[in-house]
Write a protein that holds these residues in place. Structure first.
Motif, PDB file in Angstrom:
ATOM      1  N   SER A 169      32.906   8.902  11.281  1.00 17.92           N
ATOM      2  CA  SER A 169      31.951   7.866  11.674  1.00 17.92           C
ATOM      3  C   SER A 169      31.452   7.159  10.427  1.00 17.92           C
ATOM      4  O   SER A 169      31.107   7.801   9.441  1.00 17.92           O
ATOM      5  N   GLY A 171      28.943   4.629  10.473  1.00 18.40           N
ATOM      6  CA  GLY A 171      27.651   3.977  10.680  1.00 18.40           C
ATOM      7  C   GLY A 171      26.482   4.802  10.188  1.00 18.40           C
ATOM      8  O   GLY A 171      26.485   5.336   9.077  1.00 18.40           O
ATOM      9  N   LYS A 172      25.473   4.908  11.035  1.00 11.79           N
ATOM     10  CA  LYS A 172      24.222   5.583  10.685  1.00 11.79           C
ATOM     11  C   LYS A 172      24.452   7.041  10.298  1.00 11.79           C
ATOM     12  O   LYS A 172      23.847   7.543   9.352  1.00 11.79           O
ATOM     13  N   SER A 175      25.498   7.155   6.782  1.00 15.33           N
ATOM     14  CA  SER A 175      24.422   6.805   5.849  1.00 15.33           C
ATOM     15  C   SER A 175      23.433   7.956   5.677  1.00 15.33           C
ATOM     16  O   SER A 175      22.759   8.044   4.660  1.00 15.33           O
ATOM     17  N   LEU A 176      23.364   8.843   6.656  1.00 19.65           N
ATOM     18  CA  LEU A 176      22.487  10.017   6.569  1.00 19.65           C
ATOM     19  C   LEU A 176      23.184  11.207   5.895  1.00 19.65           C
ATOM     20  O   LEU A 176      22.581  12.251   5.702  1.00 19.65           O
ATOM     21  N   ASP A 179      28.222  12.755   8.161  1.00 18.35           N
ATOM     22  CA  ASP A 179      29.528  12.384   8.692  1.00 18.35           C
ATOM     23  C   ASP A 179      30.484  13.560   8.798  1.00 18.35           C
ATOM     24  O   ASP A 179      31.224  13.685   9.778  1.00 18.35           O
TER      25      ASP A 179
END
Length: 187
Positions: A169, A171-172, A175-176, A179
């Motif tokens: 992934s 996306g968000k 970014s956190l 993944d």
């Protein structure tokens, strides 16, 4: 398949101090049928100089990809997974090392499954062992309780088919920094 190719996928962003060690640990595998795919995620340190030197060494097992802009580790892993020619893909972060028998062990285990993971030793910058993480079956209740799954992502390997069907992934979740954990849950 006898002696399938194992592709190490190494995303790297500003890891010039560690990347040569990660690459060397792949080059020194006991299993001969390997590929090393390095995805430089638009590094701004001396990674580029190291990769130029590495390219000049003419090791046919090495494939170097350079992102024009920083895309993040998930996108870089997905790019490396697509570019790999092996049927088995071994995750390796640029600041990690692969034991010399990793590809051999992985190829043997992957005859009966589509994903494997193993134990790991956490080391300091001088190579001193600090902690060992022992792989075992995933216990969902323990994962929820500890908020950890016990998988060291740089010990994971999966088939190329799985990698293409279940990309990281971008996306968000990425970014956190979740993944890898999120992918492992899906797999």
């Amino acid at each position: 398949m006898k002696n399938p190719k194992v592709s190490f996928i190494i995303p790297s962003f500003n890891c010039a101090a560690f990347l040569p060690h990660a690459v060397k640990s792949c080059q020194e595998q006991t299993y001969p049928n390997i590929e090393i795919v390095i995805v430089d995620d638009a590094s701004t340190d001396t990674t580029g100089e190291y990769l130029k030197w590495l390219s000049a060494q003419k090791d046919q097992r090495i494939k170097i990809i350079r992102n024009e802009k920083n895309l993040g580790r998930s996108a870089s892993r997905n790019i490396g997974n697509k570019a790999a020619t092996g049927t088995i893909l071994a995750v390796l972060d640029a600041d990690d090392l692969a034991v010399s028998t990793r590809a051999e062990w992985t190829a043997k285990k992957m005859t009966t499954c589509q994903m494997v993971y193993g134990s790991a030793v956490v080391m300091d910058a001088l190579g001193n062992a600090l902690n060992e993480i022992n792989a075992g079956p995933i216990d969902f209740a323990k994962c929820v309780e500890s908020k950890m799954n016990g998988i060291v992502h740089s010990s994971v390997a999966y088939t190329k088919d799985i990698a293409l069907k279940f990309p990281y992934s971008e996306g968000k979740v990425a970014s956190l920094g979740l993944d890898d954990y999120e992918l492992e849950i899906r797999l």
